[in-house]
Design a protein around this motif. Structure first.
Motif, PDB file in Angstrom:
ATOM      1  N   ALA A   1       4.964  87.044  55.535  1.00  5.24           N
ATOM      2  CA  ALA A   1       5.232  88.295  56.391  1.00  5.24           C
ATOM      3  C   ALA A   1       3.957  89.400  56.475  1.00  5.24           C
ATOM      4  O   ALA A   1       3.510  89.657  58.185  1.00  5.24           O
ATOM      5  CB  ALA A   1       6.121  90.086  55.754  1.00  5.24           C
TER       6      ALA A   1
ATOM      7  N   ASN B   1       2.818  89.520  60.539  1.00  2.00           N
ATOM      8  CA  ASN B   1       2.423  90.919  61.013  1.00  2.00           C
ATOM      9  C   ASN B   1       0.747  90.957  62.060  1.00  2.00           C
ATOM     10  O   ASN B   1       1.065  91.915  62.253  1.00  2.00           O
ATOM     11  CB  ASN B   1       2.216  91.574  60.419  1.00  2.00           C
ATOM     12  CG  ASN B   1       2.650  93.111  60.520  1.00  2.00           C
ATOM     13  OD1 ASN B   1       1.639  94.164  60.459  1.00  2.00           O
ATOM     14  ND2 ASN B   1       3.688  93.951  60.716  1.00  2.00           N
TER      15      ASN B   1
ATOM     16  N   VAL C   1      10.321  87.615  62.632  1.00  2.00           N
ATOM     17  CA  VAL C   1      10.997  87.554  61.119  1.00  2.00           C
ATOM     18  C   VAL C   1      11.297  86.148  62.252  1.00  2.00           C
ATOM     19  O   VAL C   1      11.506  85.075  61.451  1.00  2.00           O
ATOM     20  CB  VAL C   1      11.536  88.511  59.887  1.00  2.00           C
ATOM     21  CG1 VAL C   1      12.467  88.041  59.624  1.00  2.00           C
ATOM     22  CG2 VAL C   1      10.282  89.224  59.583  1.00  2.00           C
TER      23      VAL C   1
ATOM     24  N   PHE D   1       4.148  95.028  52.226  1.00  2.00           N
ATOM     25  CA  PHE D   1       4.965  94.259  53.311  1.00  2.00           C
ATOM     26  C   PHE D   1       5.822  93.015  52.579  1.00  2.00           C
ATOM     27  O   PHE D   1       5.457  93.121  50.897  1.00  2.00           O
ATOM     28  CB  PHE D   1       3.840  93.098  53.520  1.00  2.00           C
ATOM     29  CG  PHE D   1       2.487  94.030  54.318  1.00  2.00           C
ATOM     30  CD1 PHE D   1       2.968  93.383  55.915  1.00  2.00           C
ATOM     31  CD2 PHE D   1       2.125  93.428  54.524  1.00  2.00           C
ATOM     32  CE1 PHE D   1       2.018  93.099  57.145  1.00  2.00           C
ATOM     33  CE2 PHE D   1       1.023  93.976  54.610  1.00  2.00           C
ATOM     34  CZ  PHE D   1       1.181  94.634  56.055  1.00  2.00           C
ATOM     35  N   PRO D   2       7.373  92.996  52.221  1.00  2.88           N
ATOM     36  CA  PRO D   2       7.680  93.152  53.838  1.00  2.88           C
ATOM     37  C   PRO D   2       7.571  94.285  54.758  1.00  2.88           C
ATOM     38  O   PRO D   2       9.084  94.231  55.604  1.00  2.88           O
ATOM     39  CB  PRO D   2       8.063  91.796  53.868  1.00  2.88           C
ATOM     40  CG  PRO D   2       9.197  92.401  52.816  1.00  2.88           C
ATOM     41  CD  PRO D   2       8.208  92.664  51.529  1.00  2.88           C
TER      42      PRO D   2
ATOM     43  N   ASN E   1       7.185  94.780  58.294  1.00  2.00           N
ATOM     44  CA  ASN E   1       8.071  93.985  59.461  1.00  2.00           C
ATOM     45  C   ASN E   1       9.287  94.324  59.692  1.00  2.00           C
ATOM     46  O   ASN E   1       9.703  94.418  60.553  1.00  2.00           O
ATOM     47  CB  ASN E   1       7.742  92.060  58.583  1.00  2.00           C
ATOM     48  CG  ASN E   1       6.629  92.133  58.880  1.00  2.00           C
ATOM     49  OD1 ASN E   1       5.946  92.097  57.134  1.00  2.00           O
ATOM     50  ND2 ASN E   1       6.147  91.239  59.531  1.00  2.00           N
TER      51      ASN E   1
ATOM     52  N   HIS F   1       9.220  98.332  61.496  1.00  2.00           N
ATOM     53  CA  HIS F   1       8.760  98.666  62.823  1.00  2.00           C
ATOM     54  C   HIS F   1       7.481  99.042  62.773  1.00  2.00           C
ATOM     55  O   HIS F   1       8.239  99.944  63.929  1.00  2.00           O
ATOM     56  CB  HIS F   1       9.775  98.491  63.507  1.00  2.00           C
ATOM     57  CG  HIS F   1      10.713  97.500  63.527  1.00  2.00           C
ATOM     58  ND1 HIS F   1      12.088  97.593  63.165  1.00  2.00           N
ATOM     59  CD2 HIS F   1      10.645  96.302  63.501  1.00  2.00           C
ATOM     60  CE1 HIS F   1      12.864  96.008  63.554  1.00  2.00           C
ATOM     61  NE2 HIS F   1      11.571  95.281  63.793  1.00  2.00           N
TER      62      HIS F   1
END
Length: 518
Positions: A49, A53, A95, A402-403, A406, A409
């Motif tokens: 992730a 990102n 993703v 993380f994640p 992701n 947002h």
């Protein structure tokens, strides 16, 4: 001379064998699709992730080693850059795009393996082997789906089958060999430790043929040229990584390592499977493919031990390739006792992997403990960080950053996915009286970490998380209050005065929100 009818019959036989070989791939592709669907129900791996990102920073003109600071070399970021770009172009979640690209790579790898399997395999055995491999490459990856080791296995498999053909002096299509070599070159370039794989595989192929001809090939040249091109690209496009990041981090990265005994005792199953696969593939009457794959598993084992961290993904290639080697031995060995031994070890290994993967995947799904905590953090970040705003965390692990970044947002403002200097700082502080060299390293690490923290906090993140759990990555239960460590720096303390602690939904993860108007 052969009659026209005989030649036509031979042509028909080849056509039927080719069709049977292609039909054997269908159940494997179906298993790959189902495995991908199950993986899609879990949260993406934290390292994967982070790379996905942060690769977006490269799309925005960033430089690896400046906007992205990591101990690992840049290749995996460069490969993720077009994935992130494609997601942006199509308006799809990165993703989802990443998972789709990974499944496409796995499918191509399976198709290449299918073309190079021994012709003596019946369609049923071929289909069983490929289907089992598809499950190992998806569900068997567990929480490590998409990690560099996972991708390296997929990229190296076609080349390994080509090397098996070389070891048996079978003809190989030059184009197929070239493509396999290029793919393997990329996979091996992920980490310098992976050089152990072509070394062991090449030594075996030369020993079997009693000649250097198996390694003086187009695929070997492709691997070498790929490596040279990668080194040149790193020098020209990621020079700060070589000249600034590596010299500094190399002095403190040992803080993430463990003793060799801890690593070995923590991963008994992959090591045992590798040893059994090597034993099952040795000797006369065994196919070269089984030994080539076992040698590759041994190479990845050397790489995993050399990294001295004991992470599960370091050992994934060992497990996956050892199981494939055992399957090839069970299906193609001449002697019945060898087939029986390999089959028994294969069944046990697959059962253990199934249990391990089921637990890992269930843990990371929406109803699992990890999934529940991550969903809670995602919601907390979304609630406290406005769209377009940023957040960060002080932790020795990519999680809780993380994640979460992701799926929430929200922008991750730090240059790193975790605090790279903290493990060395905590460990050195716990040692008591230090040697002059250790004291120098501690002072260097503290200075570098405080400077990095100030640089990250200069982005004025709306929310800051602090890992205050009892057991933390790389430092275990060693005591250290991260907040106290950073606020001893007056410059950091001034920035920190704008933050107020708020309630956190995950025990051990403290949350601090920037006050209004600060």
């Amino acid at each position: 001379m052969q009659s026209d009818s005989t030649l036509a019959q031979h042509g028909n036989d080849r056509g039927r064998r080719a069709l049977a070989g292609q039909s054997a791939l269908f159940p494997a592709l179906l298993a790959l699709f189902v495995g991908g669907l199950v993986q899609g129900q879990t949260y993406l791996n934290h390292d994967v992730a982070w790379v996905l990102n942060s690769s977006e920073r490269l799309l925005d003109g960033g430089t690896f080693g400046r906007e992205i600071v990591a101990a690992n070399p840049p290749l995996i970021w460069w490969l993720n850059e077009p994935v992130a770009g494609l997601a942006k172009l199509l308006g799809i979640e990165p993703v989802h795009t990443f998972r789709a690209v990974m499944l496409a790579v796995l499918a191509l790898s399976l198709a290449a393996v299918n073309r190079t399997l021994p012709a003596s395999l019946s369609p049923a055995r071929r289909a069983g082997l490929l289907t089992g491999l598809a499950l190992v490459l998806t569900l068997g990856a567990g929480r490590d789906f998409g990690q560099r080791e996972h991708l390296a296995v997929a990229l190296c498999l076609p080349w390994l089958m080509v090397m098996a053909a070389r070891a048996e002096a079978r003809a190989v299509s030059p184009l197929a060999a070239l493509l396999a070599g290029l793919a393997a070159g990329v996979g091996i370039c992920f980490k310098p430790h992976f050089l152990a794989v072509p070394v062991l595989v090449g030594l075996y192929a030369m020993a079997r043929r009693r000649s250097s001809r198996p390694v003086l090939t187009v695929e070997s040249l492709a691997i070498v040229l790929t490596g040279v091109a990668y080194l040149a690209a790193t020098w020209f496009f990621a020079r700060p990584y070589l000249t600034e990041v590596v010299p500094l981090i190399s002095q403190v990265y040992w803080g993430f390592s463990h003793s060799m005994m801890q690593v070995v005792l923590g991963q008994p199953v992959p090591i045992a499977l590798c040893l059994v696969a090597l034993a099952g593939a040795l000797g006369r009457g065994r196919p070269a493919s089984a030994m080539v794959i076992a040698a590759a598993a041994a190479g990845f084992l050397v790489a995993a031990l050399a990294q001295a961290k004991g992470y599960s993904y370091h050992f994934y290639p060992v497990t996956a390739l050892a199981l494939l080697s055992l399957a090839l031995s069970a299906l193609t060995a001449v002697a019945a006792r060898y087939r029986l031994m390999a089959g028994g070890a294969l069944a046990l290994g697959m059962a253990l992997l199934a249990v391990q993967s089921t637990v890992a995947l269930g843990y990371r799904m929406a109803g699992g403990a990890y999934g529940t905590a991550t969903a809670c953090l995602v919601g907390m970040v979304q609630q406290n960080v406005p769209e377009g705003g940023g957040f960060m965390a002080f932790s020795t692990h990519p999680y809780p950053g993380f994640p979460v970044a992701n799926y929430s947002h929200r922008r991750w403002v730090a240059a790193t996915n975790s605090r790279l200097y903290l493990p060395a700082i905590v460990r050195l502080r716990a040692q008591g009286p230090l040697s002059p060299e250790a004291a120098r390293v501690l002072a260097l690490a503290e200075q570098a970490e405080r400077a990095a923290a100030l640089k990250d906090m200069a982005h004025r993140p709306a929310l800051v998380l602090i890992d205050a759990r009892e057991g933390r990555h790389a430092i275990g239960t060693l005591p250290m209050d991260f907040e106290t460590f950073y606020t001893k720096d007056p410059a950091f303390a001034r920035l920190w005065s704008d933050y107020q602690e708020i309630n956190s939904c995950v025990p051990g993860i403290r949350a601090f929100k920037r006050t209004e108007g600060a």
